[in-house]
Write an enzyme that holds these catalytic residues in place. Structure first.
Site, PDB file in Angstrom:
ATOM      1  N   GLN A  28     -54.522  23.724  27.765  1.00 29.87           N
ATOM      2  CA  GLN A  28     -53.057  23.632  27.701  1.00 29.87           C
ATOM      3  C   GLN A  28     -52.387  24.386  28.851  1.00 29.87           C
ATOM      4  O   GLN A  28     -51.165  24.453  28.909  1.00 29.87           O
ATOM      5  CB  GLN A  28     -52.551  24.193  26.364  1.00 29.87           C
ATOM      6  CG  GLN A  28     -53.068  23.470  25.142  1.00 29.87           C
ATOM      7  CD  GLN A  28     -52.468  22.071  24.966  1.00 29.87           C
ATOM      8  OE1 GLN A  28     -51.469  21.723  25.602  1.00 29.87           O
ATOM      9  NE2 GLN A  28     -53.091  21.262  24.115  1.00 29.87           N
TER      10      GLN A  28
ATOM     11  N   CYS B  85     -55.891  21.333  14.937  1.00 27.77           N
ATOM     12  CA  CYS B  85     -57.260  21.829  15.201  1.00 27.77           C
ATOM     13  C   CYS B  85     -57.274  23.351  15.353  1.00 27.77           C
ATOM     14  O   CYS B  85     -58.048  23.880  16.170  1.00 27.77           O
ATOM     15  CB  CYS B  85     -57.881  21.156  16.420  1.00 27.77           C
ATOM     16  SG  CYS B  85     -58.001  19.381  16.273  1.00 27.77           S
TER      17      CYS B  85
ATOM     18  N   LYS C 124     -54.969  15.605  29.391  1.00 27.97           N
ATOM     19  CA  LYS C 124     -53.760  16.394  29.106  1.00 27.97           C
ATOM     20  C   LYS C 124     -52.974  16.671  30.391  1.00 27.97           C
ATOM     21  O   LYS C 124     -51.913  17.274  30.350  1.00 27.97           O
ATOM     22  CB  LYS C 124     -54.142  17.715  28.435  1.00 27.97           C
ATOM     23  CG  LYS C 124     -54.732  17.551  27.038  1.00 27.97           C
ATOM     24  CD  LYS C 124     -54.899  18.882  26.388  1.00 27.97           C
ATOM     25  CE  LYS C 124     -55.845  18.865  25.210  1.00 27.97           C
ATOM     26  NZ  LYS C 124     -55.348  18.122  24.055  1.00 27.97           N
TER      27      LYS C 124
ATOM     28  N   ASP D 174     -60.349  28.886  28.018  1.00 30.59           N
ATOM     29  CA  ASP D 174     -60.028  27.518  27.623  1.00 30.59           C
ATOM     30  C   ASP D 174     -58.661  27.190  28.222  1.00 30.59           C
ATOM     31  O   ASP D 174     -57.632  27.673  27.741  1.00 30.59           O
ATOM     32  CB  ASP D 174     -60.015  27.437  26.089  1.00 30.59           C
ATOM     33  CG  ASP D 174     -59.470  26.104  25.577  1.00 30.59           C
ATOM     34  OD1 ASP D 174     -59.023  25.289  26.393  1.00 30.59           O
ATOM     35  OD2 ASP D 174     -59.504  25.908  24.345  1.00 30.59           O
TER      36      ASP D 174
ATOM     37  N   HIS E  84     -58.422  27.050  19.462  1.00 33.04           N
ATOM     38  CA  HIS E  84     -58.638  25.666  19.017  1.00 33.04           C
ATOM     39  C   HIS E  84     -60.064  25.586  18.452  1.00 33.04           C
ATOM     40  O   HIS E  84     -60.942  26.332  18.877  1.00 33.04           O
ATOM     41  CB  HIS E  84     -58.496  24.768  20.257  1.00 33.04           C
ATOM     42  CG  HIS E  84     -58.546  23.303  19.984  1.00 33.04           C
ATOM     43  ND1 HIS E  84     -59.721  22.613  19.822  1.00 33.04           N
ATOM     44  CD2 HIS E  84     -57.557  22.386  19.860  1.00 33.04           C
ATOM     45  CE1 HIS E  84     -59.458  21.334  19.623  1.00 33.04           C
ATOM     46  NE2 HIS E  84     -58.148  21.168  19.640  1.00 33.04           N
TER      47      HIS E  84
END
Ligand code: C6P
Length: 411
Positions: free
Chosen positions: A208, A369, A231, A205, A128
């Protein structure tokens, strides 16, 4: 298709998310944009409302009862996060504004302290922008070099190429746990172990990953882990940076201001201990409290059940979309989270998104993104449906029928 499986009572769960019963453009909302942000259960909404109604005050500063209550709630929220990701210490959990805030923090302070000309940072093609641009910025400032691990046509991380890129010059590896555009679940543990063999640190990261799968930072042995509250059924504007205690202690502060100091004179300032050293100014107090309520909610449902149910949904949706003529799935990794990105021959993703919105269906279209990833596949963007545990098999059917209708209109 049934909406109730043996894994979860989805109808009961849906009744706890008020927004899911609203209509959009005269149709029942079918919300398939969970990758962008998730919806919020009543327990999170009422935790936020309760805080502003009964407890609102500043934290770590007041002697009065309200301030002490708010401080306790905020610090308990930190403990809830610590237990959720299995961090060794509560003070290894830093509240930030979100994944973007967490990555920028580490890129800035790690770069300031450890990067010099010729050093290398490794990322991957599927990152991202939040896990690309902060590294580009610090590399430019320090004369360091950004290296990129390629992916195959299925959207999988190429381990052998990664091994070739790793060297004594590698100072840090920053990789997404789950790709927001492809759904690929990366072999984070292996990536981390290989970096450590070369003496490099690793930031994962997890934006998600955390809402969909069990994350155990000690088991992963990651050095830093970043994720967002919004999220994972919590509020916007709050997120987490996890970091190993000794590493965080050895990094300089990010921003200066209240709460991050021990003593201040005009001649010299000494800094506060972890976690406060990295939390300058009044934080997003209600954000932290709301995030803890979201974690309680996830724990109530059970992350293993969530993962299993979403896997069933993804499998079903993938089978169905493959039968639609002209559709090409982007991202067919062996291990995938509940992300279904696709393009349709002869159509633009935005047109598909616009038409099915008229039918009450929310998906995301565009580059998500991840522009370099779009370039890798030679496409301007995709249409993307991202599923959560409150989505039903019936909603998948509604989505597929709407997609067929949209394609008919556009071709
Ligand atoms: N992806 C999506 O629709 P923030 O904005 O800081 O909460 O999260 C940024 C971010 C970082 N990494 C990954 C893997 C992400 O998916 C995101 C956010 C959203 O895919 C909005 S662009």
């Amino acid at each position: 298709m049934e909406t109730k499986t043996s894994i979860l009572d989805v109808e009961l769960i849906r009744s706890e998310f008020p927004i899911l019963s609203r209509k959009v453009n005269g149709q029942p909302l079918v919300y398939l944009d969970n990758g962008a942000t998730s919806q919020k259960p009543l327990s999170v909404i009422s935790a936020i409302s309760k805080y502003y109604t009964y407890q609102n005050s500043n934290i770590h500063r007041g002697i009065h009862t309200l301030s002490q209550e708010a401080t306790t709630a905020y610090e308990e929220a930190r403990t809830t996060v610590q237990q959720f990701i299995n961090a060794e210490h509560t003070h290894e959990v830093i509240f930030t504004s979100g994944t973007t805030g967490s990555i920028n923090l580490i890129a800035s302070v790690f770069g300031k302290k450890h990067l010099k000309e010729g050093d290398e940072i490794i990322i991957s093609t599927m990152e991202h922008h939040s896990n690309i641009v902060p590294w580009q910025m610090i590399c430019e400032e320090k004369g360091a070099i950004l290296k990129v691990v390629p992916i195959n046509d299925k959207g999988e991380f190429l381990m052998s190429e990664y091994e070739n890129l790793l060297s004594d010059k590698t100072k840090l590896v920053a990789i997404t746990h789950v790709s927001n555009t492809l759904g690929t679940i990366n072999p984070a543990k292996e990536i981390i172990a290989k970096a450590h063999q070369k003496g490099a640190l690793v930031l994962i990261d997890g934006a998600q990953a955390v809402p969909h799968t069990k994350v155990d930072v000690q088991e992963l042995d990651c050095d830093f882990y970043a994720f967002s509250g919004h999220k994972m059924f919590g509020p916007t504007g709050v997120g987490i940076l996890y970091g190993k205690e000794d590493l965080l202690n050895n990094l300089p502060p990010y921003q200066g201001g209240g709460d991050m100091i021990k003593t201040v004179t005009f001649e010299k300032t000494t800094y506060n201990e972890l976690p406060h050293k990295f939390e300058a100014g009044t934080p997003n107090i209600v954000g932290g409290i709301g995030l803890a309520a979201a974690i309680d909610y996830i724990n109530k449902i059970g992350i293993d059940k969530i993962e299993a149910y979403e896997h069933e949904l993804l499998t079903y949706a993938t089978e169905q979309i493959k039968q639609v003529e002209g559709v090409q799935i982007i991202g067919e990794a062996e291990k995938k989270a509940s992300v279904l990105s696709f393009v349709v021959e002869g159509t633009h993703p935005t047109d598909i998104g616009t038409i099915i919105d008229k039918l009450g269906i929310a998906i995301r279209t565009g580059h998500h993104c991840t522009e370099p990833l779009m370039n890798r596949f030679n496409i301007p963007g995709t249409a993307r449906a991202t599923f959560s545990f409150y989505n039903t098999f019936n909603e998948v059917d509604i989505f597929i029928n709407a997609l067929k209708r949209a394609i008919k209109m556009l071709l």
